[in-house]
Design a protein around this motif. Structure first.
Motif, PDB file in Angstrom:
ATOM      1  N   ASN A 160      24.279  -6.366  15.564  1.00  0.00           N
ATOM      2  CA  ASN A 160      24.173  -6.408  17.021  1.00  0.00           C
ATOM      3  C   ASN A 160      23.525  -7.683  17.535  1.00  0.00           C
ATOM      4  N   ALA A 161      23.333  -8.642  16.669  1.00  0.00           N
ATOM      5  CA  ALA A 161      22.710  -9.899  17.076  1.00  0.00           C
ATOM      6  C   ALA A 161      23.681 -10.738  17.906  1.00  0.00           C
ATOM      7  N   GLU A 162      23.131 -11.549  18.798  1.00  0.00           N
ATOM      8  CA  GLU A 162      23.950 -12.483  19.568  1.00  0.00           C
ATOM      9  C   GLU A 162      24.042 -13.838  18.883  1.00  0.00           C
ATOM     10  N   ARG A 163      22.950 -14.258  18.249  1.00  0.00           N
ATOM     11  CA  ARG A 163      22.924 -15.567  17.590  1.00  0.00           C
ATOM     12  C   ARG A 163      22.239 -15.421  16.217  1.00  0.00           C
ATOM     13  N   PRO A 164      22.870 -14.708  15.281  1.00  0.00           N
ATOM     14  CA  PRO A 164      22.241 -14.571  13.956  1.00  0.00           C
ATOM     15  C   PRO A 164      22.331 -15.877  13.168  1.00  0.00           C
ATOM     16  N   ALA A 165      21.390 -16.085  12.292  1.00  0.00           N
ATOM     17  CA  ALA A 165      21.414 -17.228  11.378  1.00  0.00           C
ATOM     18  C   ALA A 165      20.773 -16.790  10.070  1.00  0.00           C
ATOM     19  N   ILE A 166      21.064 -17.559   9.013  1.00  0.00           N
ATOM     20  CA  ILE A 166      20.588 -17.192   7.676  1.00  0.00           C
ATOM     21  C   ILE A 166      19.939 -18.405   7.017  1.00  0.00           C
ATOM     22  N   ILE A 167      18.767 -18.189   6.412  1.00  0.00           N
ATOM     23  CA  ILE A 167      18.142 -19.174   5.537  1.00  0.00           C
ATOM     24  C   ILE A 167      18.259 -18.652   4.118  1.00  0.00           C
ATOM     25  N   ALA A 168      18.941 -19.401   3.246  1.00  0.00           N
ATOM     26  CA  ALA A 168      19.169 -18.983   1.862  1.00  0.00           C
ATOM     27  C   ALA A 168      18.289 -19.804   0.933  1.00  0.00           C
ATOM     28  N   GLY A 169      17.432 -19.139   0.193  1.00  0.00           N
ATOM     29  CA  GLY A 169      16.506 -19.821  -0.698  1.00  0.00           C
ATOM     30  C   GLY A 169      16.903 -19.728  -2.152  1.00  0.00           C
ATOM     31  N   GLY A 170      15.995 -20.170  -3.001  1.00  0.00           N
ATOM     32  CA  GLY A 170      16.264 -20.187  -4.432  1.00  0.00           C
ATOM     33  C   GLY A 170      16.502 -18.815  -5.030  1.00  0.00           C
ATOM     34  N   GLY A 171      15.991 -17.773  -4.391  1.00  0.00           N
ATOM     35  CA  GLY A 171      16.222 -16.423  -4.899  1.00  0.00           C
ATOM     36  C   GLY A 171      17.685 -16.040  -4.919  1.00  0.00           C
ATOM     37  N   VAL A 172      18.479 -16.624  -4.005  1.00  0.00           N
ATOM     38  CA  VAL A 172      19.931 -16.351  -3.998  1.00  0.00           C
ATOM     39  C   VAL A 172      20.573 -16.941  -5.245  1.00  0.00           C
ATOM     40  N   VAL A 173      20.168 -18.157  -5.600  1.00  0.00           N
ATOM     41  CA  VAL A 173      20.718 -18.809  -6.791  1.00  0.00           C
ATOM     42  C   VAL A 173      20.304 -18.049  -8.047  1.00  0.00           C
ATOM     43  N   ARG A 174      19.011 -17.726  -8.156  1.00  0.00           N
ATOM     44  CA  ARG A 174      18.515 -17.056  -9.360  1.00  0.00           C
ATOM     45  C   ARG A 174      19.145 -15.685  -9.550  1.00  0.00           C
ATOM     46  N   ALA A 175      19.461 -15.012  -8.445  1.00  0.00           N
ATOM     47  CA  ALA A 175      20.063 -13.684  -8.536  1.00  0.00           C
ATOM     48  C   ALA A 175      21.578 -13.735  -8.672  1.00  0.00           C
ATOM     49  N   ASP A 176      22.152 -14.939  -8.743  1.00  0.00           N
ATOM     50  CA  ASP A 176      23.597 -15.113  -8.831  1.00  0.00           C
ATOM     51  C   ASP A 176      24.282 -14.386  -7.671  1.00  0.00           C
ATOM     52  N   ALA A 177      23.757 -14.600  -6.476  1.00  0.00           N
ATOM     53  CA  ALA A 177      24.207 -13.849  -5.303  1.00  0.00           C
ATOM     54  C   ALA A 177      24.903 -14.724  -4.278  1.00  0.00           C
ATOM     55  N   SER A 178      25.329 -15.932  -4.651  1.00  0.00           N
ATOM     56  CA  SER A 178      25.925 -16.821  -3.657  1.00  0.00           C
ATOM     57  C   SER A 178      27.235 -16.255  -3.105  1.00  0.00           C
ATOM     58  N   GLY A 179      28.008 -15.571  -3.920  1.00  0.00           N
ATOM     59  CA  GLY A 179      29.248 -14.964  -3.433  1.00  0.00           C
ATOM     60  C   GLY A 179      28.985 -13.894  -2.385  1.00  0.00           C
ATOM     61  N   LYS A 180      27.963 -13.091  -2.612  1.00  0.00           N
ATOM     62  CA  LYS A 180      27.619 -12.049  -1.645  1.00  0.00           C
ATOM     63  C   LYS A 180      27.046 -12.657  -0.363  1.00  0.00           C
ATOM     64  N   LEU A 181      26.300 -13.730  -0.500  1.00  0.00           N
ATOM     65  CA  LEU A 181      25.789 -14.420   0.681  1.00  0.00           C
ATOM     66  C   LEU A 181      26.938 -14.935   1.535  1.00  0.00           C
TER      67      LEU A 181
END
Length: 560
Positions: A226-247
């Motif tokens: 329901n956000a109007e202007r969502p944004a995402i900050i992706a840190g090293g935890g995304v890389v370590r968790a092998d989650a870039s595809g899900k991001l």
């Protein structure tokens, strides 16, 4: 009725026979190696020392690969990179006292970057522990205290029978999110003493999972949908968790722009229409993120660099997904979700509703245009030329390791890491000398791809002895040394702050001649020929060195 604790596997007759008749000539050090093999380790790093010789004697009888470096701190950096590349715990064998303490800076970097390093250090004999009364060589009154503030967990052994359980517990700790370095301490006499204990076979040390609480992800999904202007900050935890595809899937479902932190490089495609890239040291980016009404922070503690030197003040609702409990809401109030990034993003993808925002790509383009215009106004063509040459020469899937040098500071913001887990730097703890030994560790982990190390001349002198390691193991690492005559970034900082630099100018060797004295081919280059020379070096089997004599400048600070 059968309970889980009743399900004990009974040993076979052969296993019983082997347990009753262990091979002769084994010592406590053999239990270390057998446990590591039982856990699945294939490679160990380290440096021998008097109190650790029992481990190294046992290493001779094992089939573990040993990669010895010339300085303990460098061995720690190599183990750190091996852990980052493989996702496995990297064993690091250290002696007592000075040998152990020399590795502390590397373990601090591993802790800051959540790299799984299993440091196994020796100690003085049991009778000499606690007080320095025996006067043993290398003795510390409380050696483990030196590590306790840095590593994730400490595991102390005092008898041979404790070795397998202590190492297994440390292994599990290192690989449970958030990953990190651990310390196991074993006295010299325990390592050296003969043992009749059975050979250690398979060891169960399965890391614990860290799933999110469902009520929190349900609320987060509602806020994002329901956000109007969502944004995402992706840190090293995304890389370590092998989650870039899900991001990427989540960002596209929400039409939410994504910025990657310096530790999260490669977590989101650089040229994606929703990519804000990594311009965190830029007030335009900071303003954009502050304007988000819902900001999702994944795998970042929003520390000094990720928050543009703590000038970032979000006005909207913050959702923070973080595996390190100490970093959760540590810098900004948020809906804090203590979880592994991959599991949390999976939960969000199951419940978040699709939203469409055709303006998002245009807002991203406009922001990047403002960043580009600011850089173009600063006469920094040479710096951008050098970084572009490195990017053009480096294969997309080759890992790059960056020391604390001006070109690395540029790379944090401006380098396109085209694959996750391919760009690593010492920005976690900020110690010098990281890049080259780390690249060696990556080459040990995967010798099929050339690795790149980037250092300044000051940082290079921390690691120069490891040219011998590279040659001894014939590791495919190209070392780019940017020689600007001293500690270039400190020269800039001091000049900007105090008007004059002190202690930053260095007498250097002839790096080309020095590399060649180790049997490592080396070449001098220029900004104009860097791409060609670097491509040739990376394509040459084994180690190589490329020296660029150039004084580079940082872009202007933009956190005010």
């Amino acid at each position: 009725m059968t309970h889980d604790h009743d399900l004990v596997l009974r040993p076979t007759a052969a296993q019983t026979e082997a347990a009753l008749n262990p091979p002769a000539g084994r010592i406590g050090g053999d239990l270390v190696m057998e446990t590591l093999r039982g856990l699945g380790a294939t490679t160990v790093f380290g440096l021998p020392g008097q109190h650790a010789l029992g481990m190294f004697d046992a290493l001779r009888r094992s089939d573990l690969r040993y990669v010895g470096l010339r300085v303990e701190n460098n061995a720690g950096f190599a183990a750190d990179a091996y852990g980052r590349i493989t996702g496995e715990a990297a064993p690091l064998l250290l002696s007592a006292g000075p040998g152990a303490l020399t590795a502390l800076a590397a373990l601090q970097e591993a802790a800051a970057a959540s790299a799984p390093v299993l440091a196994i250090g020796a100690q003085v004999p049991v009778a000499g522990l606690g007080g320095g009364r025996h006067g043993h060589l290398h003795e510390l009154r409380d050696q483990q205290a030196s590590f306790r503030d840095i590593v994730k967990s400490v595991h102390v052994v005092r008898t041979a029978s404790q070795i397998p359980s202590a190492i297994a517990a440390a292994w599990k700790s290192a690989l449970t999110a958030p990953h990190g370095p651990v310390w196991v301490e074993i006295p010299q006499d325990v390592l050296n003493a003969p043992t009749a204990l059975p050979v250690v076979t398979a060891v169960d040390a399965t890391p614990e999972e860290l799933p999110p609480r469902p009520e929190l992800t349900a609320l987060a999904a509602h806020l994002l949908s329901n956000a109007e202007r969502p944004a995402i900050i992706a840190g090293g935890g995304v890389v370590r968790a092998d989650a870039s595809g899900k991001l990427r899937a989540l960002a596209q479902r929400l039409d939410a722009p994504v910025v990657t932190t310096f530790g999260g490089k490669g977590a989101f495609p650089w040229t994606h229409p929703l990519s804000l890239q990594s311009w965190l040291e830029d007030r335009h980016t900071t303003d954009f993120l502050e304007d988000a009404d819902v900001l999702l922070v994944v795998g970042s503690g929003l520390g000094e660099l990720s928050s543009n030197y703590h000038t970032f003040a979000p006005r909207g609702r913050v959702i923070q997904i973080e595996a390190d409990l100490g970093k959760l809401e540590s810098n900004h109030p948020a809906l804090g979700i203590h979880a592994d990034a991959r599991l949390a993003l999976s939960a969000l993808l199951e419940t978040v509703e699709e939203r469409h925002d055709p303006t998002a790509p245009e807002r991203v383009r406009a922001l990047l245009g403002r960043v580009r215009a600011r850089l173009d106004a600063q006469d920094l063509a040479r710096e951008q030329q050098v970084l572009a040459a490195v990017r053009a020469a480096l294969p997309d899937d080759s890992p790059a390791f960056w020391d604390m040098t001006i070109l690395s500071y540029w790379a944090w913001s401006a380098f396109d890491a085209r694959r996750p887990n391919t760009m690593h730097s010492a920005q976690g703890a900020g110690g010098l000398g990281y890049a080259y030994p780390a690249a060696l560790g990556a080459a040990v982990a995967d010798p099929t791809r050339p690795a790149l190390a980037v250092s300044g001349d000051g940082g290079a002198l921390y690691s120069i002895a490891e040219l011998a390691t590279a040659r001894q193991h014939d590791l495919p690492v190209t070392w780019l040394i940017v020689d600007d005559g001293g500690y270039g970034i400190l020269r800039e900082y001091m000049t900007d702050t105090f008007g004059e630099a002190t202690g930053t100018e260095l007498t250097r060797p002839d790096f080309v001649a020095l590399a060649e004295s180790f049997g490592v081919p080396a070449a001098r280059t220029t900004p104009e020929t860097l791409r060609t020379d670097l491509e040739a070096a990376l394509a040459t089997p084994g180690p190589s060195v490329v020296v660029l004599q150039a004084v580079l400048r940082m872009f202007a600070p933009t956190h005010t």
